[in-house]
Design an enzyme around this catalytic site. Structure first.
Site, PDB file in Angstrom:
ATOM      1  CG  LEU A  40      -1.682   1.220   1.654  1.00 34.59           C
ATOM      2  CD1 LEU A  40      -2.955   0.804   2.395  1.00 34.59           C
ATOM      3  CD2 LEU A  40      -0.866   2.173   2.540  1.00 34.59           C
ATOM      4  CG  ASN A  41       2.180   3.647  -2.966  1.00 35.85           C
ATOM      5  OD1 ASN A  41       1.708   2.646  -3.477  1.00 35.85           O
ATOM      6  ND2 ASN A  41       2.558   4.683  -3.690  1.00 35.85           N
ATOM      7  CG  ASP A  42       1.200   8.098  -2.852  1.00 32.44           C
ATOM      8  OD1 ASP A  42       2.083   7.590  -2.151  1.00 32.44           O
ATOM      9  OD2 ASP A  42       1.438   8.801  -3.841  1.00 32.44           O
ATOM     10  CE1 TYR A 101       2.433   4.098 -11.070  1.00 29.63           C
ATOM     11  CE2 TYR A 101       3.746   6.065 -11.306  1.00 29.63           C
ATOM     12  CZ  TYR A 101       3.655   4.699 -11.260  1.00 29.63           C
ATOM     13  OH  TYR A 101       4.788   3.928 -11.417  1.00 29.63           O
ATOM     14  CB  SER A 102      -1.338   9.367  -6.421  1.00 26.62           C
ATOM     15  OG  SER A 102      -0.752   8.368  -5.639  1.00 26.62           O
TER      16      SER A 102
END
Length: 482
Positions: A40-42, A101-102
Site C-alpha cells: 500500500l502507498n499513497d 497512479y495517485s
C-alpha cells in the site's frame, strides 16, 4: 475475459492465497488501514459522498514492491469502522498500463469524478504520463473516460498526482511536476466542465519560484483554504538535510499563502514539514459535511529501506496514518486526531497523577500494544523526561535545550536512530500506539511524529523516566481492533 477482469481476478486470488500468512503476522496493526496483501502507498480520492467516506489507495497486490498500481478502496460511515471494497481501478488500458497512479476525487452532478495519473513506459523505460478521469455513481464501480490532460510544454513526464477542486464556479487542478530544468514544481490547470483543461502555469517551485531550488520533483500537491488562508501541501523530493529538518529521504509539508483563481497565481511563504517522524508522506485532504479539513497520509517514505520491513516476510507492507483534522493556529498548521477516534476506546481509562525525581517507573495498567496514551499538565525541570515503549522506541523532552526527540530501534540494523524538533514548551502529548506504529501529537497537534516501530514481541511495557524532576497526569485507554 477483459484485461480489467483478468487483473481483478489475479488480485483477488493473491488476497485469497496469502490471507493466512498475512493474518499470522504479529506486527499486523489493529486499528490502522493496511493492504490485504502486497504493498500500500499513497492515499487517493479521499472524499465524503452521500454520507459515506471513501479512501482509495495505491495498491500493488502481487508483491511487496512497487509496480503497475491498482486503486484499492476502503469505505466508512464513521471514519472508524472501515470496509474493504471491490477494486476501484486496474491498470487495464493503454494509457495506464504501467499503473493507475495517485489522484483525487470531487463530487459533480451527484457522482464521484476521480482524477488520476495514467503511467506508461516503453521497453527502454521511457515514460509517458496522462491525467485521466473515471466517474462513479456509487463510489464502487467506475466508468473510465480516459485521458483529459496530456503533458504540457515545459515539463518532463514526471507530471502526476492531480488534485481537483471547485472554486467560484470554476474547477482547478494542481499537479506535481518537474520542469525541463529538473526543478520540482506545482502546475495549475483550469476547467469549466472537468473534461477540458487549460494549463495556467506554475504556482509553486519551478525554475524561478520563491522557494529557489527546492528539490527535483514535487509529488501529491493539495491546495485548500483553512481559516482564511490558502494552504498548499506537497511532497518535495531531493532536499538535503538541514539541521533537524529534512532528515527523511523525501519530505511532506506545506506553505501558506493566498490563491488568486482569476489570475491563476499563488503568493506563499516558506515551507514547513507536517510531521517530524520517520514515516509520513503523500498526505491528502478532504472537506467533510461538518466543515472539517481531514487528512490521511501514507505511513512510510519512498525509497527509504522499504524492503527491510519485517512484514515483508508475511507478504504485506505499509499502512495509513490515523485520520486527522487540520487547524490553523498562529500561522502554523496543527494536526489533531479526530473526535471519532474516541469510539475505539475499550473500557475505562487507567489514570495516574505521576511525579518522578531522578527515577524510572512503570505504572500498573499502563502497557499494551494497541492503546491511546494522554499525558497532560507536563512540568519538567533539572533535566529531561522520557517515555520508552518496550524496546521499540522512546520519546525524550529536554526543556533546557528545547528539543523533543523520537528515538527508535532501526529495523535495518538494530541501531538507534532519531528524529527531532524544536519545542519551547511541552504541555501535553497524545500518543497512539498500534503493534508496529506510533503517532505522537504534541501540544494539541503543534508538532507530530509518525513512525513504524518493531518492538520485541513479548514486551508491552511503557517506562517513564526523569533525570531531574518531572510531573504529569497519565490517562491510558486500550483500543479496539477494527
Amino acid at each position: 475475459m477483459t484485461r480489467d477482469q483478468e487483473l481483478r481476478s489475479k488480485a483477488y486470488e493473491a488476497v485469497k492465497e496469502n490471507r493466512t500468512i498475512v493474518d499470522q503476522d504479529p506486527y499486523r496493526l489493529k486499528y490502522h488501514l493496511m493492504p490485504p496483501v502486497g504493498l500500500l502507498n499513497d492515499p487517493n480520492g479521499f472524499i465524503e459522498h452521500n454520507g459515506v467516506y471513501h479512501l482509495y489507495y495505491q495498491w500493488m497486490p502481487f508483491k511487496t514492491g512497487h509496480g503497475a498500481k491498482f486503486w484499492g478502496h476502503y469505505s466508512s460511515e464513521d471514519l472508524v469502522n472501515w470496509k474493504h471494497e471491490e477494486i476501484a481501478l486496474t491498470p487495464s488500458e493503454w494509457y495506464e498500463k504501467n499503473g493507475c497512479y495517485s489522484g483525487s476525487a470531487i463530487e459533480h452532478d451527484g457522482k464521484i469524478y476521480a482524477f488520476y495519473t495514467g503511467n506508461v513506459k516503453d521497453e527502454e523505460g521511457n515514460r509517458e504520463t496522462y491525467q485521466c478521469l473515471a466517474i462513479s455513481g456509487d463510489g464502487i464501480e467506475f466508468d473510465k473516460k480516459g485521458p483529459v490532460v496530456e503533458l504540457p510544454d515545459g515539463f518532463t513526464p514526471h507530471f502526476r498526482d492531480p488534485k481537483v477542486w471547485e472554486q467560484d464556479g470554476t474547477y482547478f487542478m494542481v499537479v506535481g511536476a518537474q520542469t525541463e530544468n529538473l526543478n520540482g514544481s506545482v502546475a495549475l490547470l483550469k476547467s469549466e466542465d472537468l473534461e477540458n483543461w487549460n494549463n495556467e502555469g506554475i504556482i509553486a517551485g519551478g525554475d524561478d519560484g520563491k522557494l529557489g531550488y527546492f528539490g527535483y520533483m514535487f509529488e501529491c500537491p493539495d491546495l485548500f483554504s483553512l481559516d482564511g488562508k490558502d494552504i498548499l501541501v506537497f511532497s518535495p523530493q531531493g532536499l538535503e538535510p538541514k539541521g533537524m529538518e529534512y532528515q527523511n529521504v523525501y519530505q511532506a509539508g506545506y506553505v501558506i499563502g493566498q490563491f488568486d483563481g482569476e489570475k491563476g497565481e499563488y503568493d506563499h511563504g516558506s515551507f514547513e514539514e507536517l510531521d517530524r517522524g520517520f514515516d509520513f508522506y503523500a498526505p491528502q485532504t478532504t472537506l467533510d459535511h461538518k466543515g472539517r479539513r481531514l487528512l490521511y497520509a501514507w505511513m512510510s517514505v519512498p525509497d527509504q529501506d522499504e524492503q527491510d520491513h519485517p512484514t515483508i516476510d508475511h507478504k504485506w507492507l505499509h499502512c495509513m496514518t490515523i485520520p486527522r483534522e487540520l487547524k490553523l493556529v498562529d500561522g502554523k498548521v496543527h494536526q489533531l486526531p479526530l473526535e471519532e477516534q474516541k469510539q475505539l476506546r475499550d473500557g475505562e481509562a487507567v489514570e495516574y497523577s505521576a511525579e518522578l525525581q531522578k527515577e524510572s517507573r512503570q505504572y500498573e495498567g499502563v502497557e499494551g500494544k494497541a492503546l491511546e496514551l494522554e499525558i497532560k499538565d507536563v512540568a519538567v525541570s533539572g533535566g529531561w523526561l522520557d517515555i520508552s515503549f518496550a524496546d521499540g522506541c522512546r520519546v525524550v523532552y529536554n526543556p533546557e535545550q528545547e528539543i523533543f526527540t523520537l528515538e527508535r530501534k532501526s529495523y535495518v540494523d538494530g541501531l538507534i536512530e532519531k528524529r527531532q524538533c524544536r519545542l519551547k514548551e511541552l504541555k501535553s502529548m497524545r500518543i497512539f500506539l498500534d503493534t508496529s506504529s506510533i503517532e505522537i501529537f504534541l501540544n494539541d497537534g503543534e508538532e507530530c511524529f509518525t513512525s513504524r516501530i518493531y518492538p520485541s514481541l513479548n514486551d508491552e511495557s511503557i517506562t517513564f523516566s526523569a533525570s531531574g524532576h518531572g510531573s504529569f497526569n497519565i490517562c491510558k485507554w486500550n483500543l479496539k481492533s477494527l
